[in-house]
Each structure stands twice: as structure tokens, then as C-alpha cells.
Design a protein around this motif. Structure first.
Motif, short mmCIF file in Angstrom:
data_model
loop_
_atom_site.label_atom_id
_atom_site.label_comp_id
_atom_site.label_asym_id
_atom_site.label_seq_id
_atom_site.Cartn_x
_atom_site.Cartn_y
_atom_site.Cartn_z
N SER A 16 0.84 -1.21 0.00
CA SER A 16 0.00 0.00 0.00
C SER A 16 0.86 1.25 0.00
N ASP A 70 -5.58 -1.25 -4.96
CA ASP A 70 -5.00 -1.81 -3.73
C ASP A 70 -5.94 -2.85 -3.12
N GLU A 71 -5.67 -4.10 -3.38
CA GLU A 71 -6.52 -5.21 -2.92
C GLU A 71 -8.00 -4.88 -3.13
MG LIG Z 1 -2.02 -2.84 2.18
#
Ligand SMILES: [Mg+2]
Ligand SMILES: Nc1ncnc2c1ncn2[C@@H]1O[C@H](COP(=O)(O)OP(=O)(O)O)[C@@H](O)[C@H]1O
Length: 258
Positions: free
Chosen positions: A48, A160-161
């Protein structure tokens, strides 16, 4: 080359009272226009943080980030981002949420609404323009986030995910959707995931990050034709290689988790 995104000697430290957390160390990575790159790594390895540096949410770092040779600070709106949680405004409708993502370009309100609706159509939510986030499923909320991130037509989309909070079936459906959007829009995709199968399903290249301090440990090319079949021999062979890369790195029990 061209409009590639180039990360050079990128390092990031966080200072926590008397302690320094070395989150990223010496990341070197070049991502070419039109690529679909997936980044996988254990929890806390700096995935991240890496995306936050690229989108400009963290400005204090060492090294350089450039798009087509231009420092990222001057390459405004070249990058959009989708987070794991949808981050929509609950008091705004789908259309208003996407509209809100538009920058202050001098275009008329009518034109802005047209652009927002076009993005909503791209993600398959035309019937829900007037719905509020709480009236949508998790998958639909992420579609809105994708529309909002794409509304300024960025060259790069960072994810991000993005499907991490979705159930397994919705997740597979969204993976197909993001592939379709990539093929239609030609946006370069950089998707962070802890799901190795997701990375193999989507990525042209998969970058495996090492544990803290995070750095790019290894890059795998996935040359399988799309759409990819998770039960194919070649798919499974790549999965094995990537798992092996993870195990080799840590002597400890497998610390790979969400
Ligand atoms: Mg992360
Ligand atoms: N704002 C922050 N302040 C201090 N430490 C941070 C901050 N953000 C992240 N970190 C630390 O940096 C490391 C990498 O975090 P992160 O990028 O969120 O990892 P990942 O996304 O791979 O799980 C972690 O050890 C985390 O605790």
C-alpha cells in the motif's frame, strides 16, 4: 520508454516516536504503458505504501517516480486509485460520486455529467445512477470506485486489494470485469493483491515483494492467453513457482496472510 512509469531507488521510512520503520528499500521497477502488472507480497511488506507514493499521498520519500520522464508531482491526473474499501460518499448517489471524481477541468456541467455517465456505463451500472452506496452490493460499490478512478481518463490505474473484501464468486466476476475494462480502455493496471491466483489470472507480469523492508524480489512473466483457466496445467505450474518464491524467502512458518 514512451509513457512508462519508472520507479528508481525508491525508499520510504516512517518515523514512529523513537523508532524508524523501513517500509520500502530500493524499489526499482519500470511499468510499460498498457501492461497489467500485479504485485503480491505478505501483509505489511509495503504494498500500500508503494501505491500511496505513486498516487502522491505520501510525498516524503527517497528515489524517483516518473511517468514518461516527468516527475510524478508534475504528472497530475495520470494516475487513478481504487482502495480495498470503496470510500464512496454515502450521502451522494452513484452519479454524484463519480462526478465528484472529476478534476476542475473547464468543461461544462452537462459535459461533466455526460463523462460521469459514460464511466458508469463502462462498469455496467447504468441502471443505478441514482442509487446510494448502501443500496448497492460490495461488488457494485467497487464498480463505482473504479468508475470514479477512471473518470479523468488516467494512464495508470492503481488498485489496492480492490476485491479483498468481496465474497469468492463476486471476486471472480470482478476479476473478469477488470480485464474487460483493461482491454476496452487500455489503461495500464497495477493491482496489489494477496491472492496469488488473482495475480496469475490477471497479470502479464507479477512482481513478488519481499518482507519488510519491501522491495521487488522477483518478477514473473505470465504468458498464458486470456481468459485464463485456473485449472490449466500451465496456470498451476506458475502458481507453484510463485509459492516456492514465497517459502524460500522466510525460514519462519509461512507468514503470508491478509
Ligand atoms: Mg495494504
Ligand atoms: N503512516 C504510517 N506510519 C507508520 N508506519 C506505517 C504507516 N503506513 C505504513 N506503515 C508501516 O509500513 C509497513 C508497510 O505497510 P503497508 O504499506 O500498509 O503494507 P501492506 O500494504 O503490504 O500490508 C508496515 O510495517 C506498516 O506498519
Amino acid at each position: 520508454m514512451g509513457n512508462s512509469l519508472k520507479l528508481e531507488n525508491l525508499s520510504k521510512n516512517f518515523v514512529l516516536r523513537d523508532r524508524v520503520v523501513n517500509a520500502l528499500a530500493d524499489v526499482n521497477f519500470e511499468i510499460l504503458e498498457n501492461e497489467f502488472v500485479c504485485i503480491v507480497g505478505a501483509s505489511g511488506c509495503g504494498k500500500s505504501t508503494l501505491l500511496r507514493l505513486i498516487i502522491g499521498l505520501e510525498k516524503d520519500y527517497e528515489g524517483s517516480i516518473q511517468i514518461g520522464g516527468v516527475p510524478i508531482e508534475k504528472a497530475e491526473n495520470e494516475v487513478g486509485m481504487v482502495f480495498q474499501e470503496s470510500r464512496l460518499f454515502p450521502w451522494l448517489t452513484v452519479e454524484q460520486n463519480v462526478y465528484f471524481g472529476l478534476d476542475e477541468r473547464a468543461i461544462s456541467k452537462t459535459e461533466k455529467i455526460r463523462v460521469a455517465r459514460e464511466q458508469i456505463e463502462l462498469v455496467g451500472l447504468s441502471d443505478f445512477e441514482r442509487a446510494y452506496p448502501h443500496q448497492l452490493s460490495g461488488g457494485m460499490q467497487q464498480r463505482v470506485s473504479i468508475a470514479r478512478a477512471l473518470v479523468n481518463n488516467p494512464k495508470y490505474l492503481l488498485l489496492d486489494e480492490p476485491f479483498g473484501a468481496l465474497d469468492a464468486l463476486t471476486r471472480i466476476n470482478m476479476q473478469q470485469e477488470i480485464l474487460r475494462i483493461w482491454q476496452e480502455e487500455k489503461t495500464t493496471m497495477i493491482l496489489v493483491t494477496h491472492d496469488i491466483d488473482e495475480a496469475i489470472f490477471l497479470g502479464g507480469r507479477i512482481a513478488v515483494m519481499s518482507n519488510r523492508p519491501g522491495t521487488i524480489q522477483k518478477i514473473f512473466n505470465v504468458e498464458l492467453p486470456r481468459p485464463r483457466e485456473r485449472s490449466d496445467y500451465d496456470f498451476i505450474a506458475i502458481r507453484k513457482k510463485i509459492y516456492r518464491e514465497f517459502f524460500q524467502e522466510s525460514e519462519k512458518p509461512f507468514s503470508y496472510s491478509i
